[in-house]
Write a protein that holds these residues in place. Structure first.
Motif, mmCIF file in Angstrom:
data_model
loop_
_atom_site.group_PDB
_atom_site.id
_atom_site.type_symbol
_atom_site.label_atom_id
_atom_site.label_comp_id
_atom_site.label_asym_id
_atom_site.label_seq_id
_atom_site.Cartn_x
_atom_site.Cartn_y
_atom_site.Cartn_z
ATOM 1 N N VAL A 281 -75.418 -65.291 -21.070
ATOM 2 C CA VAL A 281 -76.518 -66.006 -21.705
ATOM 3 C C VAL A 281 -76.290 -67.496 -21.484
ATOM 4 O O VAL A 281 -75.247 -68.040 -21.880
ATOM 5 C CB VAL A 281 -76.598 -65.706 -23.220
ATOM 6 N N ALA A 282 -77.276 -68.143 -20.838
ATOM 7 C CA ALA A 282 -77.173 -69.576 -20.548
ATOM 8 C C ALA A 282 -77.840 -70.374 -21.663
ATOM 9 O O ALA A 282 -78.981 -70.078 -22.047
ATOM 10 C CB ALA A 282 -77.816 -69.881 -19.203
ATOM 11 N N ILE A 283 -77.135 -71.391 -22.190
ATOM 12 C CA ILE A 283 -77.591 -72.178 -23.329
ATOM 13 C C ILE A 283 -77.760 -73.637 -22.917
ATOM 14 O O ILE A 283 -76.951 -74.182 -22.166
ATOM 15 C CB ILE A 283 -76.586 -72.089 -24.495
ATOM 16 N N VAL A 284 -78.827 -74.252 -23.435
ATOM 17 C CA VAL A 284 -79.072 -75.691 -23.247
ATOM 18 C C VAL A 284 -79.252 -76.332 -24.614
ATOM 19 O O VAL A 284 -79.907 -75.771 -25.486
ATOM 20 C CB VAL A 284 -80.325 -75.942 -22.387
ATOM 21 N N TYR A 285 -78.601 -77.517 -24.775
ATOM 22 C CA TYR A 285 -78.830 -78.274 -26.009
ATOM 23 C C TYR A 285 -79.322 -79.660 -25.613
ATOM 24 O O TYR A 285 -78.598 -80.447 -25.019
ATOM 25 C CB TYR A 285 -77.548 -78.379 -26.831
ATOM 26 N N ASP A 286 -80.602 -79.923 -25.941
ATOM 27 C CA ASP A 286 -81.229 -81.203 -25.606
ATOM 28 C C ASP A 286 -81.920 -81.719 -26.856
ATOM 29 O O ASP A 286 -82.976 -81.195 -27.259
ATOM 30 C CB ASP A 286 -82.234 -81.015 -24.463
ATOM 31 N N ARG A 290 -85.475 -80.262 -28.536
ATOM 32 C CA ARG A 290 -85.427 -79.384 -29.709
ATOM 33 C C ARG A 290 -84.280 -79.787 -30.611
ATOM 34 O O ARG A 290 -83.322 -80.440 -30.175
ATOM 35 C CB ARG A 290 -85.257 -77.916 -29.291
ATOM 36 N N ASP A 291 -84.391 -79.327 -31.847
ATOM 37 C CA ASP A 291 -83.336 -79.608 -32.818
ATOM 38 C C ASP A 291 -82.162 -78.661 -32.660
ATOM 39 O O ASP A 291 -81.070 -78.943 -33.147
ATOM 40 C CB ASP A 291 -83.895 -79.488 -34.240
ATOM 41 N N ALA A 292 -82.396 -77.503 -32.017
ATOM 42 C CA ALA A 292 -81.344 -76.502 -31.889
ATOM 43 C C ALA A 292 -81.189 -76.115 -30.428
ATOM 44 O O ALA A 292 -82.116 -76.264 -29.624
ATOM 45 C CB ALA A 292 -81.685 -75.263 -32.721
ATOM 46 N N VAL A 296 -82.021 -70.393 -21.836
ATOM 47 C CA VAL A 296 -82.803 -70.618 -20.621
ATOM 48 C C VAL A 296 -82.649 -69.471 -19.627
ATOM 49 O O VAL A 296 -83.441 -69.360 -18.687
ATOM 50 C CB VAL A 296 -82.400 -71.946 -19.945
ATOM 51 N N ALA A 297 -81.645 -68.622 -19.823
ATOM 52 C CA ALA A 297 -81.451 -67.480 -18.927
ATOM 53 C C ALA A 297 -80.556 -66.467 -19.614
ATOM 54 O O ALA A 297 -79.690 -66.830 -20.425
ATOM 55 C CB ALA A 297 -80.841 -67.918 -17.602
ATOM 56 N N GLY A 335 -86.195 -68.916 -23.717
ATOM 57 C CA GLY A 335 -87.005 -69.953 -24.344
ATOM 58 C C GLY A 335 -86.851 -70.010 -25.850
ATOM 59 O O GLY A 335 -87.305 -70.970 -26.478
ATOM 60 N N ASP A 336 -86.222 -68.968 -26.455
ATOM 61 C CA ASP A 336 -86.028 -68.949 -27.910
ATOM 62 C C ASP A 336 -84.898 -69.878 -28.319
ATOM 63 O O ASP A 336 -83.895 -70.028 -27.600
ATOM 64 C CB ASP A 336 -85.705 -67.536 -28.395
#
Length: 360
Positions: A281-286, A290-292, A296-297, A335-336
């Motif tokens: 599970v690929a995670i992005v924090y921007d 977004r706040d959380a 993304v994949a 996207g969640d």
């Protein structure tokens, strides 16, 4: 084998299946439906004679008054353009009073009988000119077809049955008919009117009985004419729902495009959380978006291995956390945002990643 294949093809082409709702809708749009014209005729005649039976005295009195005025008043008037106009308007007015209700009853009865058989239906295709209708060969075939023979037999049965019914009524009232010459003109006219209405009612009832049988035949013949073969049903399904093979290819192409878009997002990820072999599970924090953190994949097995390979090629860190990887995969979609219960675990991982990259 070739004979067996040929037999199967011939069997598949036989029209043995009931028409589908779509086929029924298509033929209805063309104005084709089960209908007996004899029912319309019988209902109209029955309604007219019932109306004459109920309002016979009113109609008889009015017609006698019309004849009386014609002989006593109109024939004594001078023949001038003005008088002819007055006479014509007066006669038309009285005819409208006595014939108008009969025509109205006929119209209503015809509409009711049509609606009862086919419902409300409007189509212009049935009245469109067709070249095959003026083709002499097609006309010859229609004249000498089985349907033409059936129609001839039906006509003979109608003439014979209705003739017997009306003759029976006439025979039963023969004593009244034989003494008409001894009665006054008024009494004779009343008897003839009563006899006419009675014969009309019995003839209409007989025709209605035959018409109901004809409707059953027309319905059977219509159902037979719109039968479909198994191949017709398959072709209709393909045209309506789409060819299953083409649909599967479209879905496969859609999955491939979605996979390609997802893989394009992996290089942008901050971290890839793995199982380590089955889940990724690929995670992005921007903070600007977004706040959380958000997903993304994600993928399992082959897709998971591909995500990890792309992450490795683009220097995206991979962190092994079996329960977290499984939970994120099952509880989130692409996207969640990350569910709140995983904030702490994700924050620790991101902090580790940032320290490793010397960002904090």
């Amino acid at each position: 084998m070739m004979l067996l294949s040929l037999d199967l093809q011939m069997f598949a082409g036989e029209k043995t299946e009931r028409a589908t709702p779509k086929k029924r809708q298509d033929v209805r749009k063309k104005g084709q439906t089960a209908k007996s014209q004899d029912i319309n005729t019988a209902v109209v005649l029955l309604a007219v004679f019932l109306f004459m039976m109920i309002f016979g005295n009113y109609l008889g009195t009015g017609i006698l008054a019309l004849f009386k005025n014609s002989f006593q008043e109109y024939m004594l008037m001078d023949v001038t353009p003005g008088n002819l106009r007055i006479i014509l308007l007066a006669i038309l007015k009285e005819l409208a009073l006595y014939l108008g209700p009969i025509l109205l009853v006929s119209l209503i009865a015809g509409l009711v009988s049509n609606l009862a058989q086919v419902g409300f239906m409007f189509t212009s295709e049935a009245i469109m000119p067709k070249l095959e209708k003026i083709n002499p060969i097609s006309g010859f075939k229609r004249i000498f077809s089985i349907r033409a023979v059936v129609e001839l037999v039906k006509s003979l049965l109608k003439i014979g049955f209705i003739g017997i019914v009306t003759f029976t009524v006439l025979w039963k009232r023969m004593p009244e008919i034989l003494v008409l010459s001894q009665k006054s003109i008024g009494t004779a006219l009343v008897t003839l009117g009563s006899l006419t209405v009675q014969m009309g009612l019995y003839a209409s009832g007989a025709l209605l009985l035959l018409a109901l049988l004809d409707y059953l035949y027309q319905k059977y013949d219509f159902e037979k004419s719109i039968r479909m073969s198994k191949q017709d049903i398959k072709d209709e399904y393909k045209n309506t729902e789409g060819d299953p093979l083409i649909k599967s290819r479209i879905k496969q192409r859609q999955r491939e495009m979605a996979m390609q878009r997802m893989m394009q997002e992996v290089p942008k990820a901050d971290v890839v959380i793995t199982n380590p072999t089955h889940y990724a599970v690929a995670i992005v924090y921007d903070e600007a978006k977004r706040d959380a953190p958000f997903v993304v994949a994600k993928g399992v097995d082959f897709t998971a291995q591909k995500i990890k390979a792309i992450a490795k090629e683009n220097d995206v860190m991979t962190v092994e956390n079996r329960p977290l990887a499984r939970a994120l995969y099952s509880q989130t979609e692409i996207g969640d945002s990350i569910p709140e219960e995983f904030f702490k675990a994700i924050a620790e991982i991101l902090a580790f990643v940032y320290r490793a990259k010397k960002k904090i």
